[in-house]
Design a protein around this motif. Structure first.
Motif, PDB file in Angstrom:
ATOM      1  N   PRO A 117       0.799  -1.227   0.000  1.00 21.32           N
ATOM      2  CA  PRO A 117       0.000   0.000   0.000  1.00 21.32           C
ATOM      3  C   PRO A 117       0.832   1.277   0.000  1.00 21.32           C
ATOM      4  CG  PRO A 117      -0.199  -1.181   2.099  1.00 21.32           C
ATOM      5  CD  PRO A 117       0.472  -2.102   1.149  1.00 21.32           C
ATOM      6  N   ASP A 118       2.076   1.175   0.443  1.00 18.54           N
ATOM      7  CA  ASP A 118       2.935   2.362   0.440  1.00 18.54           C
ATOM      8  C   ASP A 118       3.255   2.845  -0.965  1.00 18.54           C
ATOM      9  OD1 ASP A 118       4.426  -0.211   0.505  1.00 18.54           O
ATOM     10  OD2 ASP A 118       6.174   1.075   0.189  1.00 18.54           O
ATOM     11  N   THR A 119       3.013   2.020  -1.983  1.00 17.70           N
ATOM     12  CA  THR A 119       3.314   2.435  -3.361  1.00 17.70           C
ATOM     13  C   THR A 119       2.170   3.207  -4.010  1.00 17.70           C
ATOM     14  OG1 THR A 119       2.441   0.389  -4.352  1.00 17.70           O
ATOM     15  CG2 THR A 119       4.761   0.386  -3.679  1.00 17.70           C
ATOM     16  N   SER A 120       1.007   3.285  -3.365  1.00 15.38           N
ATOM     17  CA  SER A 120      -0.193   3.794  -4.013  1.00 15.38           C
ATOM     18  C   SER A 120      -0.340   5.309  -3.896  1.00 15.38           C
ATOM     19  CB  SER A 120      -1.444   3.144  -3.400  1.00 15.38           C
ATOM     20  OG  SER A 120      -1.438   1.754  -3.577  1.00 15.38           O
ATOM     21  N   VAL A 121      -1.098   5.875  -4.829  1.00 14.24           N
ATOM     22  CA  VAL A 121      -1.545   7.260  -4.731  1.00 14.24           C
ATOM     23  C   VAL A 121      -2.406   7.401  -3.481  1.00 14.24           C
ATOM     24  CG1 VAL A 121      -3.095   8.981  -5.768  1.00 14.24           C
ATOM     25  CG2 VAL A 121      -1.429   7.766  -7.197  1.00 14.24           C
ATOM     26  N   VAL A 122      -2.204   8.508  -2.736  1.00 13.17           N
ATOM     27  CA  VAL A 122      -2.976   8.823  -1.535  1.00 13.17           C
ATOM     28  C   VAL A 122      -3.642  10.172  -1.746  1.00 13.17           C
ATOM     29  CG1 VAL A 122      -2.908   9.149   0.968  1.00 13.17           C
ATOM     30  CG2 VAL A 122      -1.247   7.633  -0.127  1.00 13.17           C
ATOM     31  N   ASN A 123      -4.976  10.242  -1.598  1.00 11.29           N
ATOM     32  CA  ASN A 123      -5.648  11.517  -1.856  1.00 11.29           C
ATOM     33  C   ASN A 123      -5.593  12.446  -0.644  1.00 11.29           C
ATOM     34  OD1 ASN A 123      -7.768  10.828  -0.082  1.00 11.29           O
ATOM     35  ND2 ASN A 123      -9.124  10.157  -1.718  1.00 11.29           N
ATOM     36  N   ALA A 124      -6.214  13.603  -0.772  1.00 13.21           N
ATOM     37  CA  ALA A 124      -6.133  14.624   0.271  1.00 13.21           C
ATOM     38  C   ALA A 124      -6.843  14.234   1.547  1.00 13.21           C
ATOM     39  CB  ALA A 124      -6.711  15.945  -0.261  1.00 13.21           C
ATOM     40  N   TYR A 125      -7.657  13.183   1.510  1.00 13.75           N
ATOM     41  CA  TYR A 125      -8.354  12.691   2.692  1.00 13.75           C
ATOM     42  C   TYR A 125      -7.600  11.536   3.358  1.00 13.75           C
ATOM     43  CZ  TYR A 125     -12.247  15.384   0.795  1.00 13.75           C
ATOM     44  OH  TYR A 125     -13.036  16.402   0.299  1.00 13.75           O
ATOM     45  N   GLY A 126      -6.490  11.122   2.754  1.00 10.94           N
ATOM     46  CA  GLY A 126      -5.736   9.995   3.276  1.00 10.94           C
ATOM     47  C   GLY A 126      -6.154   8.651   2.722  1.00 10.94           C
ATOM     48  N   ASP A 127      -7.099   8.634   1.758  1.00 10.29           N
ATOM     49  CA  ASP A 127      -7.532   7.380   1.145  1.00 10.29           C
ATOM     50  C   ASP A 127      -6.534   6.934   0.090  1.00 10.29           C
ATOM     51  OD1 ASP A 127     -10.045   7.761   2.523  1.00 10.29           O
ATOM     52  OD2 ASP A 127     -10.597   9.156   0.914  1.00 10.29           O
ATOM     53  N   ARG A 128      -6.236   5.646   0.087  1.00  7.38           N
ATOM     54  CA  ARG A 128      -5.309   5.108  -0.902  1.00  7.38           C
ATOM     55  C   ARG A 128      -6.068   4.576  -2.113  1.00  7.38           C
ATOM     56  NH1 ARG A 128      -0.103   4.731   0.758  1.00  7.38           N
ATOM     57  NH2 ARG A 128       0.211   5.105   2.988  1.00  7.38           N
ATOM     58  N   TYR A 129      -5.449   4.699  -3.281  1.00  6.38           N
ATOM     59  CA  TYR A 129      -5.981   4.154  -4.519  1.00  6.38           C
ATOM     60  C   TYR A 129      -5.112   2.966  -4.908  1.00  6.38           C
ATOM     61  CZ  TYR A 129      -8.388   8.699  -5.019  1.00  6.38           C
ATOM     62  OH  TYR A 129      -9.166   9.808  -4.848  1.00  6.38           O
ATOM     63  N   PRO A 130      -5.462   1.757  -4.478  1.00  2.36           N
ATOM     64  CA  PRO A 130      -4.558   0.624  -4.694  1.00  2.36           C
ATOM     65  C   PRO A 130      -4.319   0.286  -6.155  1.00  2.36           C
ATOM     66  CG  PRO A 130      -6.681  -0.106  -3.828  1.00  2.36           C
ATOM     67  CD  PRO A 130      -6.662   1.379  -3.716  1.00  2.36           C
ATOM     68  N   TRP A 131      -5.203   0.719  -7.049  1.00  4.32           N
ATOM     69  CA  TRP A 131      -5.000   0.458  -8.478  1.00  4.32           C
ATOM     70  C   TRP A 131      -3.977   1.401  -9.106  1.00  4.32           C
ATOM     71  CZ3 TRP A 131      -9.391   2.466  -6.224  1.00  4.32           C
ATOM     72  CH2 TRP A 131      -9.635   3.820  -6.461  1.00  4.32           C
ATOM     73  N   ALA A 132      -3.586   2.454  -8.384  1.00  3.51           N
ATOM     74  CA  ALA A 132      -2.794   3.541  -8.969  1.00  3.51           C
ATOM     75  C   ALA A 132      -1.446   3.681  -8.279  1.00  3.51           C
ATOM     76  CB  ALA A 132      -3.564   4.856  -8.860  1.00  3.51           C
ATOM     77  N   PRO A 133      -0.393   3.063  -8.791  1.00  7.26           N
ATOM     78  CA  PRO A 133       0.941   3.292  -8.219  1.00  7.26           C
ATOM     79  C   PRO A 133       1.353   4.752  -8.391  1.00  7.26           C
ATOM     80  CG  PRO A 133       0.936   1.417  -9.736  1.00  7.26           C
ATOM     81  CD  PRO A 133      -0.353   2.135  -9.926  1.00  7.26           C
ATOM     82  N   CYS A 134       1.933   5.325  -7.352  1.00  4.77           N
ATOM     83  CA  CYS A 134       2.397   6.706  -7.462  1.00  4.77           C
ATOM     84  C   CYS A 134       3.674   6.745  -8.286  1.00  4.77           C
ATOM     85  CB  CYS A 134       2.645   7.320  -6.091  1.00  4.77           C
ATOM     86  SG  CYS A 134       3.350   8.992  -6.233  1.00  4.77           S
ATOM     87  N   ILE A 135       3.635   7.441  -9.409  1.00  2.00           N
ATOM     88  CA  ILE A 135       4.778   7.436 -10.330  1.00  2.00           C
ATOM     89  C   ILE A 135       5.899   8.372  -9.891  1.00  2.00           C
ATOM     90  CG2 ILE A 135       3.318   6.778 -12.267  1.00  2.00           C
ATOM     91  CD1 ILE A 135       3.621   9.738 -13.248  1.00  2.00           C
ATOM     92  N   ALA A 136       5.727   9.050  -8.747  1.00  2.00           N
ATOM     93  CA  ALA A 136       6.807   9.902  -8.241  1.00  2.00           C
ATOM     94  C   ALA A 136       7.784   9.119  -7.374  1.00  2.00           C
ATOM     95  CB  ALA A 136       6.227  11.063  -7.432  1.00  2.00           C
ATOM     96  N   GLN A 137       7.384   7.958  -6.875  1.00  2.00           N
ATOM     97  CA  GLN A 137       8.225   7.216  -5.949  1.00  2.00           C
ATOM     98  C   GLN A 137       9.379   6.540  -6.700  1.00  2.00           C
ATOM     99  OE1 GLN A 137       6.017   4.668  -3.306  1.00  2.00           O
ATOM    100  NE2 GLN A 137       4.408   6.186  -2.979  1.00  2.00           N
ATOM    101  N   PRO A 138      10.606   6.701  -6.230  1.00  2.00           N
ATOM    102  CA  PRO A 138      11.764   6.167  -6.971  1.00  2.00           C
ATOM    103  C   PRO A 138      11.685   4.674  -7.253  1.00  2.00           C
ATOM    104  CG  PRO A 138      12.501   7.736  -5.310  1.00  2.00           C
ATOM    105  CD  PRO A 138      11.020   7.532  -5.085  1.00  2.00           C
ATOM    106  N   ALA A 139      11.290   3.868  -6.264  1.00  3.48           N
ATOM    107  CA  ALA A 139      11.234   2.421  -6.492  1.00  3.48           C
ATOM    108  C   ALA A 139      10.166   2.073  -7.527  1.00  3.48           C
ATOM    109  CB  ALA A 139      10.960   1.691  -5.180  1.00  3.48           C
ATOM    110  N   THR A 140       9.052   2.782  -7.487  1.00  6.23           N
ATOM    111  CA  THR A 140       7.993   2.534  -8.460  1.00  6.23           C
ATOM    112  C   THR A 140       8.442   2.923  -9.857  1.00  6.23           C
ATOM    113  OG1 THR A 140       6.298   2.888  -6.782  1.00  6.23           O
ATOM    114  CG2 THR A 140       5.604   3.062  -9.068  1.00  6.23           C
ATOM    115  N   ARG A 141       9.101   4.053  -9.965  1.00  2.34           N
ATOM    116  CA  ARG A 141       9.596   4.498 -11.269  1.00  2.34           C
ATOM    117  C   ARG A 141      10.579   3.489 -11.845  1.00  2.34           C
ATOM    118  NH1 ARG A 141       8.831  10.096 -12.299  1.00  2.34           N
ATOM    119  NH2 ARG A 141      10.823  10.345 -13.366  1.00  2.34           N
ATOM    120  N   ALA A 142      11.494   3.000 -11.023  1.00  2.00           N
ATOM    121  CA  ALA A 142      12.471   2.015 -11.499  1.00  2.00           C
ATOM    122  C   ALA A 142      11.772   0.743 -11.966  1.00  2.00           C
ATOM    123  CB  ALA A 142      13.468   1.703 -10.390  1.00  2.00           C
ATOM    124  N   TYR A 143      10.762   0.321 -11.226  1.00  2.00           N
ATOM    125  CA  TYR A 143       9.992  -0.860 -11.608  1.00  2.00           C
ATOM    126  C   TYR A 143       9.276  -0.651 -12.938  1.00  2.00           C
ATOM    127  CZ  TYR A 143       5.662  -3.604 -11.725  1.00  2.00           C
ATOM    128  OH  TYR A 143       4.600  -4.378 -12.115  1.00  2.00           O
TER     129      TYR A 143
END
Length: 408
Positions: A117-143
């Motif tokens: 879950p740490d890889t996911s987009v998190v909205n302004a309310y703190g809800d995670r979008y498990p279908w949406a990897p955050c593309i700013a995270q270095p490990a996610t980008r490398a993957y």
């Protein structure tokens, strides 16, 4: 106009007539899924099954040893695409005289979000979008970059189409989706797609914004929408009205740069792994702040990076113009039409729709989706493509907007 149809490996594997049937449509190319998200798909002609349930995002071939020791790695497919399902389907299609390009879905992976879950987009309310990897995270980008290089350059492939190579947000066709009760509009959807993971919070700081204050501003801006107020109008002006011009611009600067650099890096990685002449296209929308399978891009920038784009035209051909206006010689501008009537497509108007797309600068066609279409739909596609080859149909005015649900 060169035409390509989308297919899944399970549309072909186990059906000895599938490749010939596709070639008989009159297309020259198939865009075949090599890495794909979870889905439930109809296979109306397959001799062995009618429904395929792909339970999670997976590569549809055996991944190689490059992933050993990596923090993030692709998931193998289950029994819906065993072994080298992609390779078997590609070989059958090539034997039928079809040029095969890979179809690679990247930043769209619900299993990754569930397990990490740490890889996911998190909205302004703190809800995670498990279908949406955050593309700013270095490990996610490398993957994502490594996945693009491996999945795109499969043996015998002549090119690739990269989908979801950018931000994913709120809009997502999810299981028993119940998110349509409030009309957020373009502006509200953008605010609900802003990510507030630790990396993005730092990114907003680099743009002069306090992340906590920004999240509070987003929640405040959205509050009237939850109570049924109008969404503030469409387009970027609507975002500015809700959030304020300076804050809106700063969020967009962070997100645009993050997406641009990922796209540049991924395309370079694909080219480094590919043979000479390998074509690299992106599924794209010409509005940079848009999110989803057709990622928002700057047309001038993306056509300087990739060989071209695949543009959604199910609701009309208007999105082609910003790419065509770049006047980039040799760039592929592929108009993507849905030809499954049960999903809102209009296979019987394909020739006219293609002529309109050509008048707006399109050089190729993409047809979604030959594996999902009924026999009747495919018969119409065959007839319409024949019309395109034999004479130029009259260009008709744009059709009324259609409701399309591709579930891509």
């Amino acid at each position: 106009m060169k035409a390509s149809v989308f297919l899944y490996p399970w549309d072909v594997d186990g059906d000895p007539e599938a490749a010939g049937r596709v070639a008989g449509l009159g297309v020259r190319q198939v865009t075949l899924a090599a890495a794909y998200h979870s889905t439930r798909a109809l296979t109306p002609r397959h001799p062995g099954h009618r429904i395929v349930t792909a339970e999670h995002a997976a590569v549809l071939y055996p991944p190689d040893t490059r992933w050993e020791g990596r923090e993030l790695r692709p998931y193998a497919a289950g029994d819906w695409a065993p072994g080298d399902a992609y390779g078997a389907a590609a070989a059958a299609l090539a034997d039928a005289g079809l040029e095969v390009h890979t179809w690679v879905v990247l930043a769209h992976n619900s299993r990754l979000g569930a397990e990490r879950p740490d890889t996911s987009v998190v909205n302004a309310y703190g809800d995670r979008y498990p279908w949406a990897p955050c593309i700013a995270q270095p490990a996610t980008r490398a993957y994502l970059v490594e996945l693009a290089a491996e999945a795109a350059v499969r043996p015998g492939a002549r090119g690739t189409e990269l989908e979801s190579l950018g931000w994913y947000g709120l809009q997502h066709l999810h299981a028993h989706d119940k998110t349509g009760g409030v009309g957020l509009g373009d502006a509200g959807s953008y605010l609900m797609s802003l990510c507030f993971c630790p990396v993005c919070r730092e990114g907003y700081g680099e743009q002069g914004l306090d992340a906590d204050a920004l999240a509070a501003s987003v929640r405040e801006a959205l509050e009237p929408l939850w109570r049924g107020a109008p969404d503030g109008g469409g387009g970027w002006a609507g975002v500015e009205r809700l959030l304020g011009g300076a804050k809106a611009a700063a969020t967009r600067a962070w997100r645009d740069e993050t997406a641009r650099t990922l796209q540049e890096t991924a395309v370079r990685a694909v080219r480094a792994a590919a043979p000479e002449g390998f074509q690299v296209l992106l599924h794209a929308d010409p509005v940079t702040y848009h999110v989803g399978a057709n990622v928002g891009v700057d047309p001038a920038h993306i056509l300087s990076v990739a060989d071209g784009v695949v543009v959604p035209c199910a609701g009309g051909t208007g999105l082609l113009a910003p790419f065509a206006e770049q006047g980039r010689a040799g760039a592929v501008l592929a108009a993507n039409f849905t030809v499954v009537s049960g999903m809102g497509g209009r296979p019987g108007t394909l020739a006219a729709d293609a002529a309109e797309a050509r008048s707006r600068g399109a050089s190729e066609l993409r047809l979604y989706h030959a594996g999902l279409a009924s026999d009747g739909d495919l018969s119409l596609v065959r007839e319409e493509l024949s019309r395109l080859r034999t004479r130029a149909p009259e260009v008709t005015s744009s059709a009324p907007p259609r409701t399309i649900n591709t579930g891509r």
